[in-house]
Design an enzyme around this catalytic site. Structure first.
Site, PDB file in Angstrom:
ATOM      1  N   ARG A  98     107.029 111.840 -43.395  1.00  0.00           N
ATOM      2  CA  ARG A  98     106.425 112.171 -44.707  1.00  0.00           C
ATOM      3  C   ARG A  98     106.308 110.979 -45.646  1.00  0.00           C
ATOM      4  O   ARG A  98     106.170 111.118 -46.848  1.00  0.00           O
ATOM      5  CB  ARG A  98     107.177 113.304 -45.388  1.00  0.00           C
ATOM      6  CG  ARG A  98     107.164 114.566 -44.564  1.00  0.00           C
ATOM      7  CD  ARG A  98     107.330 115.806 -45.411  1.00  0.00           C
ATOM      8  NE  ARG A  98     107.185 116.969 -44.568  1.00  0.00           N
ATOM      9  CZ  ARG A  98     108.182 117.515 -43.875  1.00  0.00           C
ATOM     10  NH1 ARG A  98     109.389 117.018 -43.973  1.00  0.00           N
ATOM     11  NH2 ARG A  98     107.966 118.556 -43.122  1.00  0.00           N
ATOM     12  N   LYS A 125      93.785 101.998 -49.395  1.00  0.00           N
ATOM     13  CA  LYS A 125      93.020 102.800 -48.433  1.00  0.00           C
ATOM     14  C   LYS A 125      93.554 102.501 -47.036  1.00  0.00           C
ATOM     15  O   LYS A 125      93.618 101.332 -46.637  1.00  0.00           O
ATOM     16  CB  LYS A 125      91.535 102.441 -48.485  1.00  0.00           C
ATOM     17  CG  LYS A 125      90.785 103.129 -49.600  1.00  0.00           C
ATOM     18  CD  LYS A 125      89.291 102.926 -49.447  1.00  0.00           C
ATOM     19  CE  LYS A 125      88.534 103.592 -50.572  1.00  0.00           C
ATOM     20  NZ  LYS A 125      87.103 103.293 -50.530  1.00  0.00           N
ATOM     21  N   GLU A 156      82.988  89.807 -48.838  1.00  0.00           N
ATOM     22  CA  GLU A 156      83.677  90.703 -49.791  1.00  0.00           C
ATOM     23  C   GLU A 156      83.958  89.957 -51.113  1.00  0.00           C
ATOM     24  O   GLU A 156      83.960  90.560 -52.176  1.00  0.00           O
ATOM     25  CB  GLU A 156      84.977  91.264 -49.203  1.00  0.00           C
ATOM     26  CG  GLU A 156      84.790  92.186 -48.001  1.00  0.00           C
ATOM     27  CD  GLU A 156      84.165  93.548 -48.310  1.00  0.00           C
ATOM     28  OE1 GLU A 156      83.980  93.897 -49.485  1.00  0.00           O
ATOM     29  OE2 GLU A 156      83.852  94.267 -47.337  1.00  0.00           O
ATOM     30  N   LYS A 210      89.700  93.390 -57.860  1.00  0.00           N
ATOM     31  CA  LYS A 210      89.987  94.643 -57.147  1.00  0.00           C
ATOM     32  C   LYS A 210      91.061  95.453 -57.883  1.00  0.00           C
ATOM     33  O   LYS A 210      90.945  96.669 -58.031  1.00  0.00           O
ATOM     34  CB  LYS A 210      90.402  94.358 -55.709  1.00  0.00           C
ATOM     35  CG  LYS A 210      90.726  95.637 -54.964  1.00  0.00           C
ATOM     36  CD  LYS A 210      90.087  95.790 -53.641  1.00  0.00           C
ATOM     37  CE  LYS A 210      90.312  97.213 -53.133  1.00  0.00           C
ATOM     38  NZ  LYS A 210      90.095  97.369 -51.734  1.00  0.00           N
ATOM     39  N   GLU A 252      89.219 106.839 -56.062  1.00  0.00           N
ATOM     40  CA  GLU A 252      87.757 106.821 -55.913  1.00  0.00           C
ATOM     41  C   GLU A 252      87.073 108.106 -56.367  1.00  0.00           C
ATOM     42  O   GLU A 252      86.320 108.738 -55.637  1.00  0.00           O
ATOM     43  CB  GLU A 252      87.390 106.510 -54.454  1.00  0.00           C
ATOM     44  CG  GLU A 252      85.958 105.978 -54.349  1.00  0.00           C
ATOM     45  CD  GLU A 252      85.636 105.412 -52.989  1.00  0.00           C
ATOM     46  OE1 GLU A 252      86.236 104.395 -52.626  1.00  0.00           O
ATOM     47  OE2 GLU A 252      84.783 105.974 -52.302  1.00  0.00           O
ATOM     48  N   ARG A 299      85.730 103.425 -58.773  1.00  0.00           N
ATOM     49  CA  ARG A 299      86.083 102.666 -57.563  1.00  0.00           C
ATOM     50  C   ARG A 299      84.902 102.540 -56.601  1.00  0.00           C
ATOM     51  O   ARG A 299      84.870 101.665 -55.748  1.00  0.00           O
ATOM     52  CB  ARG A 299      87.291 103.311 -56.867  1.00  0.00           C
ATOM     53  CG  ARG A 299      87.765 102.476 -55.696  1.00  0.00           C
ATOM     54  CD  ARG A 299      89.108 102.898 -55.177  1.00  0.00           C
ATOM     55  NE  ARG A 299      89.453 102.123 -54.005  1.00  0.00           N
ATOM     56  CZ  ARG A 299      90.669 102.007 -53.524  1.00  0.00           C
ATOM     57  NH1 ARG A 299      91.665 102.602 -54.115  1.00  0.00           N
ATOM     58  NH2 ARG A 299      90.901 101.300 -52.442  1.00  0.00           N
ATOM     59  N   ASN A 316      82.020  99.713 -53.204  1.00  0.00           N
ATOM     60  CA  ASN A 316      81.172  99.984 -52.036  1.00  0.00           C
ATOM     61  C   ASN A 316      79.800  99.342 -52.171  1.00  0.00           C
ATOM     62  O   ASN A 316      78.886  99.656 -51.407  1.00  0.00           O
ATOM     63  CB  ASN A 316      81.008 101.499 -51.838  1.00  0.00           C
ATOM     64  CG  ASN A 316      82.323 102.134 -51.467  1.00  0.00           C
ATOM     65  OD1 ASN A 316      83.072 101.588 -50.659  1.00  0.00           O
ATOM     66  ND2 ASN A 316      82.637 103.254 -52.091  1.00  0.00           N
ATOM     67  N   HIS A 352      77.641  98.559 -49.236  1.00  0.00           N
ATOM     68  CA  HIS A 352      78.277  99.175 -48.072  1.00  0.00           C
ATOM     69  C   HIS A 352      77.508 100.379 -47.514  1.00  0.00           C
ATOM     70  O   HIS A 352      77.761 100.778 -46.385  1.00  0.00           O
ATOM     71  CB  HIS A 352      79.714  99.598 -48.402  1.00  0.00           C
ATOM     72  CG  HIS A 352      80.682  98.449 -48.372  1.00  0.00           C
ATOM     73  ND1 HIS A 352      80.557  97.350 -49.201  1.00  0.00           N
ATOM     74  CD2 HIS A 352      81.777  98.214 -47.607  1.00  0.00           C
ATOM     75  CE1 HIS A 352      81.549  96.504 -48.955  1.00  0.00           C
ATOM     76  NE2 HIS A 352      82.296  97.003 -47.989  1.00  0.00           N
ATOM     77  N   HIS A 400      77.311  99.763 -43.894  1.00  0.00           N
ATOM     78  CA  HIS A 400      78.086 100.571 -42.933  1.00  0.00           C
ATOM     79  C   HIS A 400      77.178 101.173 -41.874  1.00  0.00           C
ATOM     80  O   HIS A 400      77.546 101.263 -40.701  1.00  0.00           O
ATOM     81  CB  HIS A 400      78.792 101.725 -43.660  1.00  0.00           C
ATOM     82  CG  HIS A 400      80.204 101.406 -44.010  1.00  0.00           C
ATOM     83  ND1 HIS A 400      80.883 102.082 -44.988  1.00  0.00           N
ATOM     84  CD2 HIS A 400      81.082 100.503 -43.519  1.00  0.00           C
ATOM     85  CE1 HIS A 400      82.106 101.603 -45.085  1.00  0.00           C
ATOM     86  NE2 HIS A 400      82.249 100.636 -44.210  1.00  0.00           N
ATOM     87  N   HIS A 431      81.819  93.389 -39.857  1.00  0.00           N
ATOM     88  CA  HIS A 431      81.727  94.105 -41.125  1.00  0.00           C
ATOM     89  C   HIS A 431      81.036  93.257 -42.216  1.00  0.00           C
ATOM     90  O   HIS A 431      80.122  93.717 -42.889  1.00  0.00           O
ATOM     91  CB  HIS A 431      83.130  94.514 -41.567  1.00  0.00           C
ATOM     92  CG  HIS A 431      83.167  95.242 -42.862  1.00  0.00           C
ATOM     93  ND1 HIS A 431      82.701  96.521 -43.004  1.00  0.00           N
ATOM     94  CD2 HIS A 431      83.595  94.850 -44.098  1.00  0.00           C
ATOM     95  CE1 HIS A 431      82.839  96.896 -44.263  1.00  0.00           C
ATOM     96  NE2 HIS A 431      83.384  95.907 -44.947  1.00  0.00           N
TER      97      HIS A 431
HETATM   98  N1  GLY Z   1      87.032  98.568 -49.797  1.00  0.00           N
HETATM   99  C1  GLY Z   1      86.670  99.457 -50.794  1.00  0.00           C
HETATM  100  C2  GLY Z   1      87.829 100.061 -51.508  1.00  0.00           C
HETATM  101  O1  GLY Z   1      88.947  99.629 -51.324  1.00  0.00           O
HETATM  102  O2  GLY Z   1      87.639 100.983 -52.268  1.00  0.00           O
END
Ligand code: GLY
Length: 369
Positions: free
Chosen positions: A121, A143, A185, A227, A237, A241, A245, A248, A252, A264
């Site tokens: 957990r 993430k 990035e 960031k 997000e 947030r 993207n 992306h 993606h 990527h």
């Molecule tokens: N890589 C995008 C984020 O961390 O939200």
């Protein structure tokens, strides 16, 4: 060593420190032990990191229970690897008082973070990223996850790290393609938040590509600050947030349609060009920014060509299944100008007419930009 604090307001315990320094790797374990006395540590890394000698550099003469992900890379980013790691941790009788250390690139960080999120957990995770992508982006913000046989990060969780240690010297062992594509990035961060930073990247590309410590430290700190400010405002997000993207959505789709043969960063570079074409069509951003980005990606030797096997229909199909899609149509993050994301009615991601997106994909496929 430079330190940046990330404060997650909705979750005070999730405030964490990012330490940036060149050549810091051999000192990190002692720092972890000092700040977490008595905790059992479990290290997760991969075969590439071992080959690059980062594991040896981190451990010195010390020994830690560990798991080496083999083969390294996206191929191992699945639930089977997670099960193997968790069973290994159980065999070592690790309890909820253990701490997971992730040493490696984005894949290691995502897998280890997810393991830490679900092991008994949840146990803390410390991220030690060793690639341009993971130092700029994935090690910060929490993430984590692994892919299913159908889609990327289908199993996932938000798991903020307990700390992040960035040694920019680890970037020296990356091959040119990995190093350069990972810088995309950083370019994304500059585009969404800081025009001066974009100018810095354009002007100082030579010393960055020479992998000199000072500029690498500078960009690591810049990336983490940008960031951190975004994830502090919107850790899960819900809205803001999404700006991370940028580039992306189509990026993606191209990455996935290529079966991950395209790295990527290269896919995101194509996605950034796509976003720029859409912006121009909507009357934002002139030809100059697009030309500047083309030049910058050219200097990084990043091809903006979409492989011939990928069709417009495929890209449209994938974007309609995008995680952020509403009624099977994606929301695009767009720039009003460099450093300023378009925010309409408080929303940072927008529905863009299908016709405009189709035209943009045609332009990309035909390389007419
Ligand atoms: N890589 C995008 C984020 O961390 O939200």
């Amino acid at each position: 060593m430079r330190k940046i604090q990330v404060k997650i307001p909705s979750c005070p315990k999730s405030s964490y420190c990012i330490a940036v320094g060149a050549g810091s790797l051999p000192k990190i374990l002692a720092q972890i032990r000092k700040s977490l006395p008595g905790k059992e540590l479990f290290l997760i890394t991969d075969a590439n990191v071992v080959k690059a000698k980062h594991l040896k550099n981190l451990l010195g003469k010390e020994k830690l229970p560990l798991f080496i992900i083999t083969p390294a890379g996206e191929k191992s980013k699945n639930i089977k690897t997670v099960i193997k790691i968790i069973e290994e941790m159980e065999k070592k009788a690790l309890g909820r008082d253990c701490v997971v250390i992730a040493l490696g690139g984005g894949t290691v960080g995502d897998i280890a973070g997810f393991v830490a999120a679900i092991y008994k957990r949840g146990v803390p995770v410390i991220q030690i990223p060793t690639t341009t992508v993971s130092q700029a982006d994935s090690s910060v913000g929490g993430k984590t996850g692994v892919d299913s046989s159908v889609s990327k990060n289908a199993f996932g969780s938000f798991k903020n790290p307990a700390a992040v240690f960035i040694d920019v010297s680890t970037l020296k062992t990356l091959d040119k393609e990995q190093f350069n594509t990972g810088l995309v990035e950083s370019i994304k961060h500059a585009l969404i938040a800081d025009e001066e930073y974009l100018k810095y990247l354009q002007k100082n590309l030579k010393v960055i590509l020479a992998r000199k410590a000072k500029p690498l430290e500078y960009i690591a700190v810049k990336n983490c600050r940008i960031k951190a400010s975004v994830v502090e405002a919107d850790p899960y997000e819900k809205n803001k947030r999404r700006v991370l993207n940028y580039g992306h959505t189509i990026g993606h789709a191209v990455e996935s349609a290529s079966n991950y043969k395209i790295l990527h960063g290269q896919a995101v570079a194509i996605g950034i060009i796509a976003a720029n074409i859409i912006e121009q069509k909507l009357g934002f951003g002139g030809k100059e920014r697009l030309a500047g980005l083309k030049k910058l990606f050219g200097k990084l030797d990043i091809s903006l060509k979409i492989p011939k096997t990928i069709t417009k229909r495929q890209i449209l199909d994938i974007i309609s299944r995008d995680k952020k899609a509403v009624k099977k149509w994606p929301r695009f993050v767009l720039l009003e100008k460099t450093g300023k994301v378009l925010c309409k009615k408080g929303q940072f991601a927008h529905k863009t007419e299908r016709k405009i997106v189709e035209e943009t994909i045609n332009i990309l496929i035909k390389q007419k930009f």
